[in-house]
Design a protein around this motif. Structure first.
Motif, PDB file in Angstrom:
ATOM      1  N   GLU A 122       0.825  -1.209   0.000  1.00  0.00           N
ATOM      2  CA  GLU A 122       0.000   0.000   0.000  1.00  0.00           C
ATOM      3  C   GLU A 122       0.859   1.260   0.000  1.00  0.00           C
ATOM      4  OE1 GLU A 122      -2.689  -0.116   3.237  1.00  0.00           O
ATOM      5  OE2 GLU A 122      -3.858  -1.810   2.469  1.00  0.00           O
ATOM      6  N   LEU A 123       1.916   1.246   0.812  1.00  0.00           N
ATOM      7  CA  LEU A 123       2.786   2.416   0.884  1.00  0.00           C
ATOM      8  C   LEU A 123       3.560   2.618  -0.413  1.00  0.00           C
ATOM      9  CD1 LEU A 123       4.114   2.002   4.521  1.00  0.00           C
ATOM     10  CD2 LEU A 123       2.561   3.761   3.683  1.00  0.00           C
ATOM     11  N   SER A 124       3.989   1.507  -1.023  1.00  0.00           N
ATOM     12  CA  SER A 124       4.705   1.620  -2.299  1.00  0.00           C
ATOM     13  C   SER A 124       3.800   2.200  -3.374  1.00  0.00           C
ATOM     14  CB  SER A 124       5.217   0.241  -2.733  1.00  0.00           C
ATOM     15  OG  SER A 124       6.149  -0.254  -1.801  1.00  0.00           O
ATOM     16  N   ALA A 125       2.554   1.741  -3.374  1.00  0.00           N
ATOM     17  CA  ALA A 125       1.601   2.269  -4.356  1.00  0.00           C
ATOM     18  C   ALA A 125       1.354   3.751  -4.122  1.00  0.00           C
ATOM     19  CB  ALA A 125       0.293   1.487  -4.269  1.00  0.00           C
ATOM     20  N   LYS A 126       1.337   4.140  -2.868  1.00  0.00           N
ATOM     21  CA  LYS A 126       1.116   5.556  -2.551  1.00  0.00           C
ATOM     22  C   LYS A 126       2.302   6.401  -2.992  1.00  0.00           C
ATOM     23  CE  LYS A 126       0.391   8.707   1.290  1.00  0.00           C
ATOM     24  NZ  LYS A 126       0.323   8.864   2.759  1.00  0.00           N
ATOM     25  N   GLN A 127       3.526   5.893  -2.790  1.00  0.00           N
ATOM     26  CA  GLN A 127       4.728   6.634  -3.169  1.00  0.00           C
ATOM     27  C   GLN A 127       4.817   6.800  -4.685  1.00  0.00           C
ATOM     28  OE1 GLN A 127       7.838   4.314  -1.380  1.00  0.00           O
ATOM     29  NE2 GLN A 127       7.970   5.629   0.420  1.00  0.00           N
ATOM     30  N   GLN A 128       4.605   5.731  -5.388  1.00  0.00           N
ATOM     31  CA  GLN A 128       4.761   5.760  -6.844  1.00  0.00           C
ATOM     32  C   GLN A 128       3.606   6.475  -7.531  1.00  0.00           C
ATOM     33  OE1 GLN A 128       5.246   1.692  -7.964  1.00  0.00           O
ATOM     34  NE2 GLN A 128       7.214   1.453  -6.905  1.00  0.00           N
ATOM     35  N   PRO A 135     -11.080   6.831  -9.759  1.00  0.00           N
ATOM     36  CA  PRO A 135     -12.471   7.269  -9.931  1.00  0.00           C
ATOM     37  C   PRO A 135     -12.759   8.466  -9.048  1.00  0.00           C
ATOM     38  CG  PRO A 135     -12.324   4.887  -9.639  1.00  0.00           C
ATOM     39  CD  PRO A 135     -10.970   5.431  -9.369  1.00  0.00           C
ATOM     40  N   LEU A 136     -13.693   9.301  -9.511  1.00  0.00           N
ATOM     41  CA  LEU A 136     -14.002  10.522  -8.776  1.00  0.00           C
ATOM     42  C   LEU A 136     -14.542  10.233  -7.382  1.00  0.00           C
ATOM     43  CD1 LEU A 136     -15.656  12.595 -11.665  1.00  0.00           C
ATOM     44  CD2 LEU A 136     -13.318  12.799 -10.745  1.00  0.00           C
ATOM     45  N   ASN A 137     -15.276   9.109  -7.249  1.00  0.00           N
ATOM     46  CA  ASN A 137     -15.875   8.808  -5.955  1.00  0.00           C
ATOM     47  C   ASN A 137     -14.930   8.013  -5.044  1.00  0.00           C
ATOM     48  OD1 ASN A 137     -15.868   6.507  -7.427  1.00  0.00           O
ATOM     49  ND2 ASN A 137     -17.986   5.895  -6.955  1.00  0.00           N
ATOM     50  N   GLU A 138     -13.707   7.710  -5.518  1.00  0.00           N
ATOM     51  CA  GLU A 138     -12.748   6.955  -4.700  1.00  0.00           C
ATOM     52  C   GLU A 138     -11.816   7.926  -3.997  1.00  0.00           C
ATOM     53  OE1 GLU A 138      -9.231   3.592  -5.138  1.00  0.00           O
ATOM     54  OE2 GLU A 138     -10.582   4.020  -6.811  1.00  0.00           O
ATOM     55  N   LYS A 139     -11.722   7.800  -2.706  1.00  0.00           N
ATOM     56  CA  LYS A 139     -10.900   8.702  -1.902  1.00  0.00           C
ATOM     57  C   LYS A 139      -9.564   8.042  -1.599  1.00  0.00           C
ATOM     58  CE  LYS A 139     -10.868  11.171   2.490  1.00  0.00           C
ATOM     59  NZ  LYS A 139     -11.584  11.392   3.772  1.00  0.00           N
ATOM     60  N   LYS A 140      -8.473   8.752  -1.896  1.00  0.00           N
ATOM     61  CA  LYS A 140      -7.148   8.217  -1.607  1.00  0.00           C
ATOM     62  C   LYS A 140      -6.908   8.249  -0.095  1.00  0.00           C
ATOM     63  CE  LYS A 140      -3.675   9.346  -4.081  1.00  0.00           C
ATOM     64  NZ  LYS A 140      -2.620  10.127  -4.766  1.00  0.00           N
ATOM     65  N   PRO A 141      -6.268   7.196   0.441  1.00  0.00           N
ATOM     66  CA  PRO A 141      -6.005   7.184   1.887  1.00  0.00           C
ATOM     67  C   PRO A 141      -5.014   8.270   2.276  1.00  0.00           C
ATOM     68  CG  PRO A 141      -4.866   5.368   0.813  1.00  0.00           C
ATOM     69  CD  PRO A 141      -5.751   5.992  -0.222  1.00  0.00           C
ATOM     70  N   LYS A 148      -5.128   6.016  11.757  1.00  0.00           N
ATOM     71  CA  LYS A 148      -6.259   5.360  12.421  1.00  0.00           C
ATOM     72  C   LYS A 148      -6.109   3.842  12.384  1.00  0.00           C
ATOM     73  CE  LYS A 148      -9.672   9.016  11.572  1.00  0.00           C
ATOM     74  NZ  LYS A 148     -10.934   9.362  10.869  1.00  0.00           N
ATOM     75  N   MET A 149      -5.586   3.346  11.255  1.00  0.00           N
ATOM     76  CA  MET A 149      -5.372   1.905  11.145  1.00  0.00           C
ATOM     77  C   MET A 149      -4.347   1.432  12.183  1.00  0.00           C
ATOM     78  SD  MET A 149      -4.188  -0.258   7.789  1.00  0.00           S
ATOM     79  CE  MET A 149      -2.642   0.646   7.691  1.00  0.00           C
ATOM     80  N   TYR A 150      -3.307   2.238  12.390  1.00  0.00           N
ATOM     81  CA  TYR A 150      -2.295   1.876  13.385  1.00  0.00           C
ATOM     82  C   TYR A 150      -2.821   2.027  14.811  1.00  0.00           C
ATOM     83  CZ  TYR A 150       1.597   1.119  10.215  1.00  0.00           C
ATOM     84  OH  TYR A 150       2.435   0.594   9.268  1.00  0.00           O
ATOM     85  N   GLU A 151      -3.807   2.906  14.995  1.00  0.00           N
ATOM     86  CA  GLU A 151      -4.414   3.053  16.319  1.00  0.00           C
ATOM     87  C   GLU A 151      -5.111   1.761  16.743  1.00  0.00           C
ATOM     88  OE1 GLU A 151      -4.395   5.356  18.546  1.00  0.00           O
ATOM     89  OE2 GLU A 151      -3.792   7.236  17.599  1.00  0.00           O
ATOM     90  N   THR A 152      -5.707   1.071  15.757  1.00  0.00           N
ATOM     91  CA  THR A 152      -6.424  -0.174  16.063  1.00  0.00           C
ATOM     92  C   THR A 152      -5.500  -1.388  16.074  1.00  0.00           C
ATOM     93  OG1 THR A 152      -6.947  -0.503  13.717  1.00  0.00           O
ATOM     94  CG2 THR A 152      -8.530   0.738  15.042  1.00  0.00           C
ATOM     95  N   MET A 153      -4.292  -1.217  15.577  1.00  0.00           N
ATOM     96  CA  MET A 153      -3.333  -2.327  15.512  1.00  0.00           C
ATOM     97  C   MET A 153      -2.642  -2.493  16.866  1.00  0.00           C
ATOM     98  SD  MET A 153      -0.108  -2.704  12.878  1.00  0.00           S
ATOM     99  CE  MET A 153      -1.152  -2.205  11.512  1.00  0.00           C
ATOM    100  N   SER A 154      -2.204  -3.702  17.164  1.00  0.00           N
ATOM    101  CA  SER A 154      -1.483  -3.926  18.420  1.00  0.00           C
ATOM    102  C   SER A 154      -0.116  -3.244  18.352  1.00  0.00           C
ATOM    103  CB  SER A 154      -1.291  -5.423  18.671  1.00  0.00           C
ATOM    104  OG  SER A 154      -0.408  -5.979  17.726  1.00  0.00           O
TER     105      SER A 154
END
Length: 211
Positions: A122-128, A135-141, A148-154
């Motif tokens: 996911e991070l590699s895809a974000k960097q590149q 799509p217009l209705n798709e929001k990039k993370p 928030k994902m790391y908040e829920t992770m152990s």
């Protein structure tokens, strides 16, 4: 005086004569007879000692002595076998327990590897960046979404994943997390990694304060 001495000599000679008579007439013939009997029975194929043991077992005292000896030996062997069996069972249980622990650890490691791979992708895809327009209705993370994902992770899993990132990515995510979450993650890191990211976060905070 001479008569007394002569009497003592005669008495001594009589004692010696009786002993010699007992030795030559009784002891030596008896030993010769026993030796001859052993030779004859051995040639005839008879084991005198086995025969003596067989008939001796019929005597009350001897049979009791032999029986007690056999019983004692059997009891010792039985106790040793039971003790060895208990030891084998104990060692077997320990081996099964260790095998189960190893299996659980391996499953946990495999799950962490899969999670690390997914997040790195996911991070590699974000960097590149995507070559095609989303799509217009798709929001990039955003960084906040990832935080928030790391908040829920152990904290343990997060401490394994963050060192795999670049320093800037790690600082961006850690900066977006709450102080308690960051402290818990740093606590699960190695001392070297914890010191490294603490210094980077301090530097980032100072830079933001000067803006």
């Amino acid at each position: 005086m001479k008569e007394q001495e002569i009497g003592k000599e005669i008495e001594t000679e009589e004692k010696v004569g009786k002993f010699q008579w007992f030795l030559f007439v009784i002891v030596i013939p008896l030993l010769f007879t026993i030796a001859l009997t052993l030779v004859i029975t051995t040639i005839a194929g008879v084991n005198v000692f086995d025969v003596a043991k067989k008939y001796g077992a019929n005597l009350p005292f001897i049979s009791k002595l032999v029986g007690d000896t056999q019983k004692s030996t059997e009891q010792v062997l039985k106790e040793n076998m039971l003790q060895q069996k208990a030891t084998i069972e104990e060692k077997t249980m320990q081996i099964k327990k260790l095998e189960k622990e190893v299996k659980n650890k391996q499953s946990e490691i495999d799950a962490l590897k899969q999670e690390i791979k997914r997040l790195n992708d996911e991070l590699s895809a974000k960097q590149q960046g995507n070559t095609t327009s989303p799509p217009l209705n798709e929001k990039k993370p955003t960084v906040q979404d990832i935080a928030k994902m790391y908040e829920t992770m152990s904290p343990k899993n997060a401490a394994l994943i963050i060192p795999k990132m670049s320093d800037q990515e790690a600082v961006n995510i850690l900066s977006a997390l709450g102080s308690d979450t960051v402290a818990a993650i740093l606590e699960k890191m190695t001392p070297a990694d914890a010191a490294k990211y603490t210094a980077l976060l301090t530097k980032e905070a100072q830079a933001n304060g000067q803006r």
